[in-house]
Design an enzyme around this catalytic site. Structure first.
Site, PDB file in Angstrom:
ATOM      1  N   ARG A  42     -99.382  87.517 -52.697  1.00  0.00           N
ATOM      2  CA  ARG A  42    -100.444  88.332 -53.298  1.00  0.00           C
ATOM      3  C   ARG A  42    -101.732  87.536 -53.448  1.00  0.00           C
ATOM      4  NH1 ARG A  42     -95.933  90.125 -56.446  1.00  0.00           N
ATOM      5  NH2 ARG A  42     -95.496  92.341 -56.120  1.00  0.00           N
ATOM      6  N   GLU A 127     -77.126  90.696 -48.660  1.00  0.00           N
ATOM      7  CA  GLU A 127     -76.134  90.086 -49.548  1.00  0.00           C
ATOM      8  C   GLU A 127     -76.739  89.693 -50.892  1.00  0.00           C
ATOM      9  OE1 GLU A 127     -72.801  89.395 -50.916  1.00  0.00           O
ATOM     10  OE2 GLU A 127     -72.616  89.449 -48.735  1.00  0.00           O
ATOM     11  N   GLY A 185     -84.580  81.843 -71.316  1.00  0.00           N
ATOM     12  CA  GLY A 185     -85.028  82.240 -69.989  1.00  0.00           C
ATOM     13  C   GLY A 185     -84.110  83.193 -69.259  1.00  0.00           C
ATOM     14  N   LYS A 203     -77.437  98.174 -58.504  1.00  0.00           N
ATOM     15  CA  LYS A 203     -76.371  97.415 -57.852  1.00  0.00           C
ATOM     16  C   LYS A 203     -75.105  98.255 -57.700  1.00  0.00           C
ATOM     17  CE  LYS A 203     -78.261  93.104 -59.672  1.00  0.00           C
ATOM     18  NZ  LYS A 203     -78.144  92.046 -60.702  1.00  0.00           N
TER      19      LYS A 203
END
Length: 439
Positions: A42, A127, A185, A203
């Site tokens: 970007r 994957e 985090g 998923k």
């Protein structure tokens, strides 16, 4: 083999590092060296540290990079629906193999990508879209193609698994556990996609599509998050010998007309401590696959992070590069079954219901009558005080009932809970959780 890399954030940067560090091994495995033709980003001026790449390779023209004649493979780690969809469709129709980690795009409109791959005679590998470095999708679409998969149950979001594991270990509430996950985090500044189940639902759609040879989109997935799970729920689960996990569940079944269908759902659920998924803690992922011939299979590992995801991306790159050198294409999408998706109301499940009720004679019989009217069988009842102290009477003459049902259609269970909420003897329905796995 020349690669166009779309995106150079956490995952893209790790892809570049691994390409540099393992260049000789990758070339030996493929039969030709891998070279980066360009990297679309970007902002050109962003500091990328000591990334081992020529700055001249960076460009803001992703579509132009994809269209270049010297590009063999397009690797996309940008995410989102647009403009990623346009870039990948362009690449596939032009016969360029695509490796992507974009679960949101695959779950919303994977059919368009597969159609473009078929039109261009190109490979589409993904994957890294589910469970990071865990080798999962390739076994589902290749290794188990000689078998019939009946059910897939998984923990596929590391953030929510960390939160629920912390609640179980410390007795903390959801807000406290989320704060800890953010500080470490594991959770984003805006954790909505994780804690509300959107990430896991995407998923789940991908897993169901591969397992049942049927196109399943995120819109087909029943989704509930973990924000309503309380410390009291976790304690109640412990008392039953269970733990609470955010599960994605995809299962074959038969509807009222006798047709084979699939049901796909994401929601928090209690599972017994004896279940293989119960011991999956911290931010790890695991998927439990049940097949008619192979039996029960378990896939476990780190499901997120730059390095694990990049590992899965490069595994796909090796596969598609080998195919391209050999002049062959991998097996195309398998969606021949085209099974209808069964609505959540028809899914067979069990419920754990906690009620604050008036502590007087006849209450239990009245509550049991509601379950009976909806043809829901009660498995166990536990009675205690509404404030958790010993005995049957709590503050204000209230008591707590904890009821676990036998298997019944989800719609019947939901109707039961709705009627219970309207009884004057029921002060509140304090918790409703599904129960999965055997006891």
């Amino acid at each position: 083999m020349r690669l166009a890399l779309l995106g150079c954030g956490t995952v893209g940067g790790e892809v570049v590092r691994l390409l540099h560090e393992q260049s000789a091994d990758l070339a030996a495995r493929i039969g030709a060296p891998l070279e980066i033709a360009g990297i679309a980003v970007r902002r050109l001026g962003r500091d990328r540290g000591d990334l081992p790449v020529d700055p001249a390779l960076f460009t803001t023209d992703a579509l132009g990079l994809v269209k270049r004649d010297d590009v063999d493979v397009v690797v996309e780690v940008v995410g989102g629906i647009e403009p990623a969809r346009g870039w990948l469709v362009e690449a596939l129709r032009a016969g360029k193999s695509v490796v992507t980690a974009n679960k949101a795009l695959l779950a919303e409109d994977g059919g368009t990508l597969h159609d473009a791959a078929a039109e261009g005679g190109a490979d589409l590998y993904y994957e890294a879209a589910v469970a990071g470095a865990i080798p999962l999708l390739r076994p589902l679409r290749e290794s188990l193609h000689g078998d019939r998969i009946t059910r897939v149950t998984g923990i596929v979001n590391g953030t929510t698994n960390f939160i629920l594991s912390a609640m179980d270990a410390t007795g903390a509430g959801f807000a406290e556990a989320l704060e800890e996950a953010t500080e470490l985090g594991y959770a984003e500044a805006d954790p909505t996609a994780d804690v509300e189940g959107f990430d896991a639902a995407a998923k789940a759609a991908i897993l169901a599509s591969l397992a049942f040879h049927t196109r399943v989109s995120a819109a087909d997935v029943h989704r509930e998050g973990i924000t309503e799970v309380t410390a009291a729920d976790v304690a109640s689960a412990k008392a039953m010998g269970c733990t609470i996990k955010l599960l994605c569940i995809a299962a074959r079944g038969v509807d009222a007309a006798g047709r084979e269908t699939v049901n796909v759902r994401v929601h928090p659920a209690m599972i017994p401590l004896t279940h293989p998924l119960a011991s999956v803690g911290d931010a790890f992922n695991a998927v439990f696959v049940e097949a008619e011939a192979a039996g029960q299979l378990m896939f476990y590992g780190r499901g997120a992070g730059g390095a694990p995801t990049a590992s899965a991306v490069l595994g796909d790159v090796v596969a598609v590069a080998r195919n391209r050198l050999a002049g062959v294409r991998a097996a195309s999408e398998s969606a021949y079954a085209d099974l209808p998706v069964r609505p959540m109301g028809e899914a067979l499940t069990r419920y754990h219901v906690r009620l604050d009720v008036a502590d007087r004679p006849g209450v239990l019989a009245a509550v049991a009558g509601v379950f009976a009217r909806h043809d829901v069988s009660i498995a166990t009842v536990r009675q205690g005080s509404a404030d958790g102290s010993p005995g049957t009477t709590g503050r204000g003459g209230d008591a707590e009932l904890v009821i676990v049902t036998h298997v019944a259609p989800d719609a019947a269970l939901a109707a039961t809970v709705a009627e219970l909420r309207g009884l004057d003897i029921v002060r509140s329905v304090t918790s409703v959780l599904r129960v999965e796995g055997g006891f």
